[in-house]
Motif scaffolding. Structure first.
Motif, PDB file in Angstrom:
ATOM      1  N   LYS A 372      47.524  47.652  45.625  1.00 37.79           N
ATOM      2  CA  LYS A 372      48.530  47.490  44.565  1.00 37.79           C
ATOM      3  C   LYS A 372      48.929  46.022  44.527  1.00 37.79           C
ATOM      4  CE  LYS A 372      51.198  48.620  41.246  1.00 37.79           C
ATOM      5  NZ  LYS A 372      51.280  47.220  40.783  1.00 37.79           N
ATOM      6  N   HIS A 373      48.366  45.295  43.565  1.00 45.51           N
ATOM      7  CA  HIS A 373      48.638  43.864  43.445  1.00 45.51           C
ATOM      8  C   HIS A 373      49.812  43.656  42.498  1.00 45.51           C
ATOM      9  CE1 HIS A 373      47.975  39.568  43.025  1.00 45.51           C
ATOM     10  NE2 HIS A 373      47.024  39.640  43.942  1.00 45.51           N
ATOM     11  N   GLU A 374      50.707  42.763  42.867  1.00 42.41           N
ATOM     12  CA  GLU A 374      51.928  42.563  42.088  1.00 42.41           C
ATOM     13  C   GLU A 374      51.667  41.970  40.716  1.00 42.41           C
ATOM     14  OE1 GLU A 374      55.237  40.753  43.982  1.00 42.41           O
ATOM     15  OE2 GLU A 374      54.824  41.663  45.923  1.00 42.41           O
ATOM     16  N   VAL A 375      50.512  41.340  40.534  1.00 39.50           N
ATOM     17  CA  VAL A 375      50.224  40.711  39.244  1.00 39.50           C
ATOM     18  C   VAL A 375      49.620  41.710  38.259  1.00 39.50           C
ATOM     19  CG1 VAL A 375      49.054  38.741  38.152  1.00 39.50           C
ATOM     20  CG2 VAL A 375      49.893  38.550  40.474  1.00 39.50           C
ATOM     21  N   HIS A 376      49.234  42.912  38.725  1.00 37.02           N
ATOM     22  CA  HIS A 376      48.674  43.931  37.827  1.00 37.02           C
ATOM     23  C   HIS A 376      49.487  45.211  37.952  1.00 37.02           C
ATOM     24  CE1 HIS A 376      45.610  45.627  35.252  1.00 37.02           C
ATOM     25  NE2 HIS A 376      45.548  46.685  36.037  1.00 37.02           N
ATOM     26  N   GLN A 377      49.677  45.903  36.823  1.00 35.48           N
ATOM     27  CA  GLN A 377      50.597  47.045  36.801  1.00 35.48           C
ATOM     28  C   GLN A 377      50.046  48.317  37.423  1.00 35.48           C
ATOM     29  OE1 GLN A 377      49.046  45.633  34.253  1.00 35.48           O
ATOM     30  NE2 GLN A 377      48.839  46.942  32.436  1.00 35.48           N
ATOM     31  N   HIS A 378      48.714  48.437  37.572  1.00 37.52           N
ATOM     32  CA  HIS A 378      48.121  49.655  38.125  1.00 37.52           C
ATOM     33  C   HIS A 378      47.491  49.383  39.492  1.00 37.52           C
ATOM     34  CE1 HIS A 378      47.534  50.355  33.583  1.00 37.52           C
ATOM     35  NE2 HIS A 378      48.598  51.029  33.966  1.00 37.52           N
ATOM     36  N   SER A 379      47.228  50.455  40.202  1.00 38.40           N
ATOM     37  CA  SER A 379      46.537  50.334  41.486  1.00 38.40           C
ATOM     38  C   SER A 379      45.071  49.956  41.258  1.00 38.40           C
ATOM     39  CB  SER A 379      46.613  51.657  42.257  1.00 38.40           C
ATOM     40  OG  SER A 379      47.945  51.945  42.620  1.00 38.40           O
ATOM     41  N   LEU A 380      44.528  49.186  42.190  1.00 39.70           N
ATOM     42  CA  LEU A 380      43.141  48.749  42.112  1.00 39.70           C
ATOM     43  C   LEU A 380      42.369  49.369  43.271  1.00 39.70           C
ATOM     44  CD1 LEU A 380      43.785  44.950  41.423  1.00 39.70           C
ATOM     45  CD2 LEU A 380      43.384  46.746  39.738  1.00 39.70           C
ATOM     46  N   ASN A 381      41.137  49.794  42.994  1.00 43.31           N
ATOM     47  CA  ASN A 381      40.298  50.425  44.011  1.00 43.31           C
ATOM     48  C   ASN A 381      39.069  49.577  44.278  1.00 43.31           C
ATOM     49  OD1 ASN A 381      41.809  52.993  44.314  1.00 43.31           O
ATOM     50  ND2 ASN A 381      41.237  53.271  42.181  1.00 43.31           N
ATOM     51  N   HIS A 382      38.654  49.539  45.537  1.00 45.58           N
ATOM     52  CA  HIS A 382      37.494  48.743  45.928  1.00 45.58           C
ATOM     53  C   HIS A 382      36.227  49.421  45.433  1.00 45.58           C
ATOM     54  CE1 HIS A 382      35.002  46.751  49.368  1.00 45.58           C
ATOM     55  NE2 HIS A 382      34.754  46.236  48.189  1.00 45.58           N
ATOM     56  N   ALA A 383      35.549  48.806  44.469  1.00 39.96           N
ATOM     57  CA  ALA A 383      34.293  49.311  43.917  1.00 39.96           C
ATOM     58  C   ALA A 383      33.146  48.532  44.556  1.00 39.96           C
ATOM     59  CB  ALA A 383      34.274  49.171  42.399  1.00 39.96           C
ATOM     60  N   ILE A 384      32.514  49.120  45.571  1.00 38.66           N
ATOM     61  CA  ILE A 384      31.515  48.416  46.365  1.00 38.66           C
ATOM     62  C   ILE A 384      30.292  48.045  45.534  1.00 38.66           C
ATOM     63  CG2 ILE A 384      30.010  48.605  48.390  1.00 38.66           C
ATOM     64  CD1 ILE A 384      32.039  50.645  49.489  1.00 38.66           C
ATOM     65  N   SER A 385      29.868  48.948  44.653  1.00 40.50           N
ATOM     66  CA  SER A 385      28.627  48.725  43.904  1.00 40.50           C
ATOM     67  C   SER A 385      28.850  48.114  42.532  1.00 40.50           C
ATOM     68  CB  SER A 385      27.870  50.049  43.745  1.00 40.50           C
ATOM     69  OG  SER A 385      28.627  50.970  42.962  1.00 40.50           O
ATOM     70  N   THR A 413      40.983  51.840  37.227  1.00 35.62           N
ATOM     71  CA  THR A 413      40.348  52.948  36.516  1.00 35.62           C
ATOM     72  C   THR A 413      41.058  53.290  35.212  1.00 35.62           C
ATOM     73  OG1 THR A 413      41.643  54.541  37.806  1.00 35.62           O
ATOM     74  CG2 THR A 413      39.455  53.949  38.638  1.00 35.62           C
ATOM     75  N   LYS A 414      42.177  52.629  34.939  1.00 35.96           N
ATOM     76  CA  LYS A 414      42.941  52.950  33.733  1.00 35.96           C
ATOM     77  C   LYS A 414      42.755  51.939  32.617  1.00 35.96           C
ATOM     78  CE  LYS A 414      46.577  55.428  36.241  1.00 35.96           C
ATOM     79  NZ  LYS A 414      48.038  55.507  36.524  1.00 35.96           N
ATOM     80  N   CYS A 415      42.513  50.670  32.963  1.00 31.58           N
ATOM     81  CA  CYS A 415      42.499  49.658  31.894  1.00 31.58           C
ATOM     82  C   CYS A 415      41.355  48.657  32.007  1.00 31.58           C
ATOM     83  CB  CYS A 415      43.832  48.922  31.842  1.00 31.58           C
ATOM     84  SG  CYS A 415      44.248  48.037  33.357  1.00 31.58           S
ATOM     85  N   ASN A 416      40.274  49.021  32.655  1.00 30.45           N
ATOM     86  CA  ASN A 416      39.072  48.188  32.668  1.00 30.45           C
ATOM     87  C   ASN A 416      39.349  46.781  33.193  1.00 30.45           C
ATOM     88  OD1 ASN A 416      36.306  47.906  32.241  1.00 30.45           O
ATOM     89  ND2 ASN A 416      36.588  47.003  30.226  1.00 30.45           N
ATOM     90  N   PHE A 417      40.100  46.701  34.274  1.00 29.93           N
ATOM     91  CA  PHE A 417      40.457  45.427  34.895  1.00 29.93           C
ATOM     92  C   PHE A 417      39.726  45.313  36.226  1.00 29.93           C
ATOM     93  CE2 PHE A 417      43.051  42.911  37.798  1.00 29.93           C
ATOM     94  CZ  PHE A 417      43.311  41.771  37.047  1.00 29.93           C
ATOM     95  N   ALA A 418      39.200  44.122  36.524  1.00 28.19           N
ATOM     96  CA  ALA A 418      38.489  43.892  37.782  1.00 28.19           C
ATOM     97  C   ALA A 418      39.029  42.631  38.444  1.00 28.19           C
ATOM     98  CB  ALA A 418      36.994  43.767  37.538  1.00 28.19           C
ATOM     99  N   LEU A 419      39.077  42.648  39.769  1.00 26.86           N
ATOM    100  CA  LEU A 419      39.619  41.529  40.536  1.00 26.86           C
ATOM    101  C   LEU A 419      38.715  41.260  41.728  1.00 26.86           C
ATOM    102  CD1 LEU A 419      42.094  39.601  40.731  1.00 26.86           C
ATOM    103  CD2 LEU A 419      43.138  41.287  42.262  1.00 26.86           C
ATOM    104  N   GLY A 420      38.203  40.023  41.806  1.00 24.41           N
ATOM    105  CA  GLY A 420      37.342  39.639  42.914  1.00 24.41           C
ATOM    106  C   GLY A 420      38.133  39.364  44.184  1.00 24.41           C
ATOM    107  N   PHE A 421      37.430  39.310  45.317  1.00 25.74           N
ATOM    108  CA  PHE A 421      38.088  39.090  46.605  1.00 25.74           C
ATOM    109  C   PHE A 421      38.792  37.737  46.652  1.00 25.74           C
ATOM    110  CE2 PHE A 421      35.741  42.695  48.079  1.00 25.74           C
ATOM    111  CZ  PHE A 421      36.443  43.155  49.182  1.00 25.74           C
ATOM    112  N   GLU A 422      38.180  36.715  46.066  1.00 25.04           N
ATOM    113  CA  GLU A 422      38.781  35.380  46.137  1.00 25.04           C
ATOM    114  C   GLU A 422      40.144  35.352  45.474  1.00 25.04           C
ATOM    115  OE1 GLU A 422      37.574  30.719  45.195  1.00 25.04           O
ATOM    116  OE2 GLU A 422      36.339  32.356  44.435  1.00 25.04           O
ATOM    117  N   CYS A 423      40.256  36.022  44.310  1.00 26.06           N
ATOM    118  CA  CYS A 423      41.540  36.050  43.608  1.00 26.06           C
ATOM    119  C   CYS A 423      42.489  37.078  44.219  1.00 26.06           C
ATOM    120  CB  CYS A 423      41.316  36.347  42.125  1.00 26.06           C
ATOM    121  SG  CYS A 423      40.407  35.044  41.260  1.00 26.06           S
TER     122      CYS A 423
END
Length: 565
Positions: A372-385, A413-423
């Motif tokens: 749960k990153h404070e800059v995004h409103q939804h929870s983010l899940n680690h998508a390995i592939s 999974t709700k709004c097509n948002f992706a976040l890399g490890f560096e960010c």
């Protein structure tokens, strides 16, 4: 009785068709363009229109056809123009055909009839190579394809087609992301209740269509697409290694007496400090390379600092994208102590979890699977592939050796948002040495932070993308690129020294500036210089600052002298 032998057919709406047992002359069927020589047929007496009884009684629609299971196929009358059958690749304009309105897929009735439309989906498929060139939908993954583009296999029991790569998937596999063996299920709807509409693949975090095949674990409800397991599968030699199943995050056998701690990576005892007043300015934690904060451990003899959480990291750790347990390492494999992280792609000092040449710094390895990153409103899940690019910077992490993405990204999974490890590992608050206030990480490009239509970084004075994350100070309307604030290598311990066999003096890490000589090191922002030279440079810089102060005082005195009294 006569009325029972009469039908109204969609292909000939002008008149009803009458069933006749035999025809006097040989005629051509208007449905299949073949001869009607014997047997019952339907006939329109005024128009001399004929249909085989089998052609007249064809179903008006077919659902879940083996060649096209995603959409319904509707029976159409012969067209004035030539129609192209996507199965046999032949043209015809005088036959009935089945048509898909959604994707313009066509099947003539002969190709449609040779495939069973109600296969027994409870059997285990027995695939054999299929060499005919046709368009088909893979029964296992659901993708539309042509055998000309990808080789196919056909099940000898139900005649369904599948990509060869899908058909040859093993029945059971072991992957790094789950502790149990996964089983190939040809139709996931048989094991997962249909009311579960939101079933997501554990490896790419995208929806799973339960009509098709996938890998499933009944013990923990782990589900994945067929294609996603490829990059995560364990080597054959590891699939039966029970130690991987049993290993948990293992804590050290601590040797503690009160507030004193002893660890293998430091020769002296570490003493805990819980008071923020005792925090030393500009001191870094030797584990995560971030500013030290209470509570922390320190060594009074050698200026060594360690966050309490970093001091209690487990000795071994499982990571979902690697098939082996990773071991905590406090020193890099290289003499300068710098290592490359396979998750964020950055170079750093500090602790890491390693297995041979595979390395993850403790910041990336400690991020939970659900974030749960404070800059995004939804929870983010680690998508390995996942191969998606990071929305915060439009970048994606590639392996420096094979130039392919690895370790995935965090996706919403709700709004097509992706976040890399560096960010994902950027600090929410940061300090810039030439700005008086703390800077906040944000993604909102509004007039609150920047009231101009053009967006620039106030540090490097170059244009920035308004859709990318940035650091800002609301009080001063100050905005800047993240790398301009935290640096190109924020987790390098500048000032650390080491001995190299290639140079007679002690070498020290310093930041490379525009005045530095060209370097052949891998990182353009790093520079190694002898400590003797560094001391001389520090003396020169101090002398230059004193000279600048003297010049400033002289100019101020001259300006005061010129003022009228």
């Amino acid at each position: 009785m006569l009325r029972e032998m009469e039908i109204q057919h969609f292909s000939h709406e002008e008149h009803p068709l009458m069933l006749v047992e035999e025809l006097e002359n040989e005629v051509v069927c208007s449905g299949c363009d073949k001869s009607v020589s014997c047997g019952p047929a339907y006939k329109c007496y005024p128009c001399k229109f004929f249909l085989h009884k089998s052609c007249a009684e064809l179903p008006r629609e077919i659902q879940h056809h083996p060649l096209h299971p995603n959409h319904t196929l509707l029976l159409k009358a012969p067209s004035k123009n030539f129609r192209y059958c996507d199965a046999c690749l032949k043209y015809s304009k005088r036959v009935f055909f089945y048509h898909c309105n959604s994707c313009n897929f066509d099947l003539d009735i002969e190709c449609a009839s040779i495939w069973p439309t109600k296969p027994d989906d409870c059997h285990q498929h027995e695939f054999v190579p299929f060499f005919q060139q046709i368009q088909f939908t893979c029964i296992l993954c659901g993708e539309d394809c042509s055998t000309a583009a990808q080789p196919a296999q056909v099940c000898r029991i139900c005649q369904h087609l599948a990509h060869t790569l899908c058909a040859l998937k093993p029945r059971t596999i072991k992957i790094a992301a789950d502790r149990h063996l996964l089983t190939l299920i040809y139709s996931l709807s048989k094991v997962i209740m249909e009311e579960h509409d939101d079933v997501f693949c554990e490896l790419c975090c995208k929806k799973v269509n339960l009509k098709y095949a996938g890998y499933y674990c009944q013990k923990c409800d782990f589900v994945s697409h067929l294609q996603c397991v490829g990059i995560n599968i364990c080597p054959p030699s590891e699939t039966l290694d029970s130690s991987i199943d049993l290993i948990e995050d293992i804590d050290f056998e601590e040797v503690e007496e009160g507030d004193v701690l002893q660890r293998f990576y430091h020769q002296h005892s570490l003493i805990i400090s819980r008071d923020e007043v005792e925090v030393h300015d500009h001191k870094l934690c030797e584990g995560c390379m971030q500013s030290i904060s209470a509570p922390f451990y320190s060594c009074e003899q050698c200026n060594y600092f360690l966050h309490s959480t970093c001091a209690r990291l487990p000795l071994k750790k499982r990571y979902p994208s690697h098939s082996h347990p990773l071991t905590l390492s406090a020193r890099g494999n290289y003499i300068d102590g710098i290592e490359y992280c396979q998750a964020c792609g950055g170079y750093s000092h500090g602790f890491a979890y390693t297995f041979h040449n595979y390395r993850l710094d403790i910041r990336c390895c400690s991020i939970p699977k659900s974030l749960k990153h404070e800059v995004h409103q939804h929870s983010l899940n680690h998508a390995i592939s996942s191969l998606e690019t990071c929305n915060a910077c439009d970048g994606w992490n590639k392996c420096r050796d094979c130039n392919r993405p690895h370790n995935g990204v965090f996706v919403c999974t709700k709004c097509n948002f992706a976040l890399g490890f560096e960010c994902a590992t950027l600090p929410l608050k940061a300090k810039y040495e030439y700005h008086p206030h703390p800077l906040s990480l944000t993604h909102i490009a509004t007039a609150e932070y920047d009231d101009s239509e053009e967006y620039y970084c106030l540090i490097c004075e170059e244009e920035r993308n308004s859709n990318h994350w940035f650091y800002c100070c609301i009080q001063c309307n100050f905005v800047a690129h993240p790398k301009c604030v935290v640096g190109q290598n924020p987790y390098i311990n500048y000032g650390r020294s080491f001995i190299s066999k290639d140079h007679q003096h002690l070498l020290t890490f310093v930041r490379k500036t525009k005045a530095s000589r060209p370097s052949t090191t891998t990182e353009s922002t790093l520079l190694f210089i002898p400590t003797v030279t560094l001391d001389l440079l520090n003396e020169e810089l101090e002398q230059e600052e004193e000279d600048d102060d003297d010049v400033g005082k002289d100019k101020e005195a001259e300006a005061l002298a010129k003022e009228p009294r």
